[in-house]
Design an enzyme around this catalytic site. Structure first.
Site, PDB file in Angstrom:
ATOM      1  N   HIS A 105     -47.815 -18.451 -14.536  1.00 25.19           N
ATOM      2  CA  HIS A 105     -46.416 -18.881 -14.412  1.00 25.19           C
ATOM      3  C   HIS A 105     -46.096 -19.524 -13.059  1.00 25.19           C
ATOM      4  O   HIS A 105     -45.152 -19.137 -12.376  1.00 25.19           O
ATOM      5  CB  HIS A 105     -45.487 -17.715 -14.699  1.00 25.19           C
ATOM      6  CG  HIS A 105     -45.502 -17.275 -16.144  1.00 25.19           C
ATOM      7  ND1 HIS A 105     -45.872 -18.106 -17.168  1.00 25.19           N
ATOM      8  CD2 HIS A 105     -45.190 -16.076 -16.731  1.00 25.19           C
ATOM      9  CE1 HIS A 105     -45.785 -17.458 -18.319  1.00 25.19           C
ATOM     10  NE2 HIS A 105     -45.385 -16.234 -18.089  1.00 25.19           N
ATOM     11  N   HIS A 177     -38.429 -18.812 -20.156  1.00 27.28           N
ATOM     12  CA  HIS A 177     -39.006 -17.534 -20.586  1.00 27.28           C
ATOM     13  C   HIS A 177     -37.949 -16.597 -21.176  1.00 27.28           C
ATOM     14  O   HIS A 177     -37.987 -15.384 -20.954  1.00 27.28           O
ATOM     15  CB  HIS A 177     -39.711 -16.877 -19.402  1.00 27.28           C
ATOM     16  CG  HIS A 177     -40.878 -16.035 -19.783  1.00 27.28           C
ATOM     17  ND1 HIS A 177     -40.757 -14.898 -20.550  1.00 27.28           N
ATOM     18  CD2 HIS A 177     -42.192 -16.168 -19.511  1.00 27.28           C
ATOM     19  CE1 HIS A 177     -41.949 -14.360 -20.714  1.00 27.28           C
ATOM     20  NE2 HIS A 177     -42.847 -15.119 -20.105  1.00 27.28           N
ATOM     21  N   GLU A 310     -41.634 -19.567 -26.061  1.00 25.01           N
ATOM     22  CA  GLU A 310     -41.821 -20.389 -24.855  1.00 25.01           C
ATOM     23  C   GLU A 310     -42.460 -21.711 -25.236  1.00 25.01           C
ATOM     24  O   GLU A 310     -43.669 -21.775 -25.455  1.00 25.01           O
ATOM     25  CB  GLU A 310     -42.747 -19.670 -23.865  1.00 25.01           C
ATOM     26  CG  GLU A 310     -42.306 -18.308 -23.435  1.00 25.01           C
ATOM     27  CD  GLU A 310     -43.473 -17.501 -22.858  1.00 25.01           C
ATOM     28  OE1 GLU A 310     -44.193 -18.008 -21.978  1.00 25.01           O
ATOM     29  OE2 GLU A 310     -43.673 -16.358 -23.303  1.00 25.01           O
TER      30      GLU A 310
HETATM   31  C1  G6D Z   1     -46.099 -14.684 -20.732  1.00 23.30           C
HETATM   32  O1  G6D Z   1     -48.242 -14.942 -21.793  1.00 23.30           O
HETATM   33  C2  G6D Z   1     -47.529 -14.311 -20.753  1.00 23.30           C
HETATM   34  C3  G6D Z   1     -47.649 -12.824 -20.796  1.00 23.30           C
HETATM   35  O2  G6D Z   1     -48.994 -12.440 -20.832  1.00 23.30           O
HETATM   36  C4  G6D Z   1     -46.959 -12.273 -19.589  1.00 23.30           C
HETATM   37  O3  G6D Z   1     -47.179 -10.925 -19.462  1.00 23.30           O
HETATM   38  C5  G6D Z   1     -45.491 -12.608 -19.690  1.00 23.30           C
HETATM   39  O4  G6D Z   1     -45.338 -13.970 -19.784  1.00 23.30           O
HETATM   40  C6  G6D Z   1     -44.692 -12.076 -18.547  1.00 23.30           C
HETATM   41  O5  G6D Z   1     -45.537 -14.892 -21.909  1.00 23.30           O
END
Ligand code: G6D
Length: 346
Positions: A105, A177, A310
């Site tokens: 991320h 997200h 997402e």
């Molecule tokens: C995302 O794919 C990732 C997950 O593995 C993570 O733990 C989450 O964000 C916070 O969707």
């Protein structure tokens, strides 16, 4: 459209406001400039009861301290980049590594940790976020100008527009997200939610939750959401891709020809979300663990508290052939749109 603004918290000595837009149907959307984060989406259920349908935390401090990603803008690159590394034009670029051996991320100081500039346009029902990401931030080349807008429409849509430029070749693959819980009650898990996806292939995960590079047919597997079904059928399945993770955390390839890419429905409240995007995939994550270092509406963030949709170019695209292009060059403007449309079934 109506706009209100209240103080949400203080960050580095500055007041951070929460902006709320409410349309004439009484649907509202709230967001803060920290992380260009959506904090609330209030929609009616089958009886007209208005409740928040997204996960949030209780304060700005929780966003800063625990980085829950809830509703936040993720980037420069969403998901994992293997070993936080890529090669381009004969150069190897080492990025920040913030989850084991990999980048997750955007790195440890991703876009969700930044205080963006914000402007609100009440007439157009729009919140406009801008952030200049300096060259070298989280290891990524190029100074970037990043613009994200959230529009609430009278048709009960939340439209996210991304626009970005760079002064040096770099990577860009943002997402939002947001976690939905359409029951409107955080104490209830999302296991009874039903999901349909315009997706015939998913990406199996290898070690460290990295894409293994293949696209697998969903046919005959719990990943088959081509007709709507309860998410529990997948989340609680013994499938070797699901059991160790205790749920879904997988990229699904979206059919180009379909306009509606997916539908999430809660049979109890009868709330529904349809989503549309120009990206080639959606990562569905079902909040597979309990988190006890922060609370949501005063409750611990329980396992299966929410589900993400997402939208993005397939994760780790820079290291996987055929996953899509996430390279952004100085003569280009990145532009992308994702829409979530809220409704109630009769
Ligand atoms: C995302 O794919 C990732 C997950 O593995 C993570 O733990 C989450 O964000 C916070 O969707």
């Amino acid at each position: 459209m109506e706009l209100t603004k209240t103080v949400y918290g203080i960050y580095e000595g500055k007041d951070v406001h929460e902006y709320t837009l409410t349309n004439s149907k009484g649907v509202s959307m709230s967001a803060i400039p920290f992380g260009a984060t959506l904090t609330k989406l209030v929609t009616p259920d089958k009886d007209g009861k208005k409740e928040n349908i997204t996960l949030n935390v209780k304060s700005l401090e929780d966003f800063v301290r625990h980085r829950p990603f809830y509703g936040a803008t993720i980037g420069r690159v969403a998901g994992r980049i293997t070993k936080g590394k890529y090669s381009l034009g004969g150069k190897e670029i080492q990025l920040d590594v913030n989850e084991g051996n990999n980048l997750l991320h955007g790195g440890s100081k991703g876009l969700d940790t930044k205080l963006w500039d914000i402007e609100a346009n009440e007439v157009e029902g729009r919140l406009n976020f801008n952030y200049e990401s300096p060259a070298g931030e989280n290891g990524f080349p190029g100074t970037m100008q990043i613009n994200v807008t959230y529009t609430l429409t009278e048709e009960n849509e939340w439209v996210i527009d991304y626009k970005a430029t760079t002064d040096e070749t770099t990577l860009f693959n943002p997402t939002n997200h947001v976690y939905f819980n359409l029951t409107g009650d955080i104490k209830k898990p999302i296991l009874n939610h039903e999901l349909e996806l315009a997706s015939r292939y998913y990406v199996p995960l290898a070690e460290e939750n990295l894409p293994d590079g293949d696209l697998e047919s969903v046919k005959g597997t719990p990943f088959d959401f081509t007709t709507i079904k309860p998410v529990r059928e997948a989340v609680l399945s013994d499938h070797p891709q699901i059991k160790p993770l205790k749920g879904l955390d997988h990229p699904f390839v979206l059919d180009e020809d379909e306009d509606i890419k997916g539908i999430l429905f809660d049979p109890e409240s009868k709330r529904e979300v349809k989503f549309y995007t120009d990206r080639n995939s959606v990562v569905v994550f079902t909040h597979n663990g309990e988190v006890d270092d922060y609370t949501i509406d005063g409750e611990p963030a329980k396992q299966y508290a929410g589900i993400t949709l997402e939208t993005q170019t397939l994760p780790d695209a820079i290291n996987q052939p055929n996953f899509g292009n996430i390279i952004l060059r100085p003569d280009e403007t990145f532009q992308s749109q994702t829409t979530y449309k809220f409704g109630v079934r009769k």
